[in-house]
Structures are given as structure tokens and as C-alpha cells.
Scaffold this motif. Sequence first.
Motif, mmCIF file in Angstrom:
data_model
loop_
_atom_site.group_PDB
_atom_site.id
_atom_site.type_symbol
_atom_site.label_atom_id
_atom_site.label_comp_id
_atom_site.label_asym_id
_atom_site.label_seq_id
_atom_site.Cartn_x
_atom_site.Cartn_y
_atom_site.Cartn_z
ATOM 1 N N ASP A 52 0.844 -1.197 0.000
ATOM 2 C CA ASP A 52 0.000 0.000 0.000
ATOM 3 C C ASP A 52 0.880 1.248 0.000
ATOM 4 N N VAL A 53 0.845 2.000 -1.102
ATOM 5 C CA VAL A 53 1.696 3.188 -1.227
ATOM 6 C C VAL A 53 0.999 4.464 -0.768
ATOM 7 N N SER A 54 -0.266 4.355 -0.359
ATOM 8 C CA SER A 54 -1.048 5.556 -0.063
ATOM 9 C C SER A 54 -0.603 6.270 1.208
ATOM 10 N N ARG A 55 -0.045 5.541 2.150
ATOM 11 C CA ARG A 55 0.255 6.134 3.459
ATOM 12 C C ARG A 55 1.495 7.020 3.442
ATOM 13 N N PHE A 56 2.552 6.575 2.765
ATOM 14 C CA PHE A 56 3.818 7.302 2.844
ATOM 15 C C PHE A 56 4.342 7.808 1.492
ATOM 16 N N MET A 57 4.067 7.092 0.407
ATOM 17 C CA MET A 57 4.630 7.490 -0.888
ATOM 18 C C MET A 57 3.615 8.340 -1.652
#
Length: 252
Positions: free
Chosen positions: A53-58
Motif C-alpha cells: 500500500d503506497v497511499s500512506r507514505f509514498m
Amino acid sequence: MYEEVPEGVSFPKSIDDIQTLVKQANREGFNVTARSAGTSLAGQTTGGGVIMDVSRFMNRILEIDADSKTAHVQPGVIRDTLNREAAKSQLLFGPDTATTNRCMVGGMIGNNSSGSFSIKYLTTREHTLEVEAILSDGTKAVFKPLTSNELEAKKKLDNLEGHIYRSMLKLLERNKELIEKSYPHKDIIRRNTGYALDKMLEMQTFTPNGRKFNLCELLCGSEGTLAMTASAKLDLSQLDKHKLVIVPQFES
């Protein structure tokens, strides 16, 4: 309702984190499914392995260049967030899905998203200039438009990236007639019928005066099956100065 429980969830903070995850998956034999906002309708971002899941940090906009009308973004950037920043330079990222206030660039590339203005702005494919990608062996590659000399240099690489270029060119050459015969008509803008092999045949290697060879166009619409998007360089359009709504009436 369709449901699949993953073995784990990863929230990468950097390209190095994605590479580490993919290399670990190779060693231990589990699959990785890339996920950004998860707004697609067919369950593409579910899987039984590890969800990345890239939504939190990237989710950073790395650069907006008003002069070249481009944006360099991470895959977790929300489309409307990008356009709020781009609007400061009178620019916008054209593809506009129904979920534009929450869908993210990584997913738009995976789906080759378009929207209600696709006649004007076409699809995400036409606006994706470069993709910094993590390949299946955990190595990094940047896919972008290549001159003939640059393409020849890529073919000579003694790694997975070089193998990809050599294999793709052979596949396209061997199946050129079949692809041209079997794929939908070029005038059909909003279509995702497998990998965009027909788009690759429009490039200079196969078509005189065509576009430079660019595997980005193949990544768009590939649903994350070919590589993991770590960042992307996008083409921006000039923001319209005026908007007009027309309501036609017809006798019925």
C-alpha cells in the motif's frame, strides 16, 4: 461481496523499501500486489500474498515544472491533490475518473484511467512520460522515450531490463500482423483489452515518423502485473480559462 484476506500488508516509505519487499518475495515465494487508493471496481488490488500500500507514505508531489508542463510524483498522490498544486501554474492532469478526489496516480497508471473528458484529454497513457519502476527481481529501471541509439544501448544491458527490451522487440516483430489484425480500432479511446501491444507498434521502431520507443505505454493498463510504479513523470495540460455548461433540449 468479494473478499480476500492477504497474508500481510506493507507500507513502503521509499523506493528502497519496495525493492526490499520484492526481493524478499522472490526469496520466500509469496506474491506482492500493489495498491494505492483501491478505487477500481474489479478487485484488482486484492490478493492472497502481501498488499503493498503506497497511499500512506509514498504520496509526495516531487516537482511541478511549469516551463515543461510536467509533474514528477509518487504513486500515492491523489489526482485532485496534484491538480490543486498544478492549478497554481495554470496546469492540470487531464484524466478525470469518477473517483478523482481519492484515486491515486499509481492506480491511474495501472488502470490506464480516463474519465468524462477523455475525448479531449484521452487516457493516462497519453500523459505518462516516464515511470521509475521496480522489476520482478527487485532492480530499478526508468522507462521513458528512447532514441534509436538509446534503445540499442538498452538491448545490450546484461540484466533483466535488457532482457525485457530484447524480448519485447522480438515479440512485437514476430506478432506484428496478428496484433494489428486483432486489436480494437485505433479510434476507440477508452479501451483496456490486455496489454497495449498495438500502441507499441505505433513507435519509431515499427512505424516511420512514429513516437520514440517508450515502455511506459505498455505499463499503463497493465494492472501492476509488469512492474511496481515507484514514481512517474506526467504530462500536464493548460488549464482552461473558462468553463461552459450547455443543456440541450429535444422534443420527444
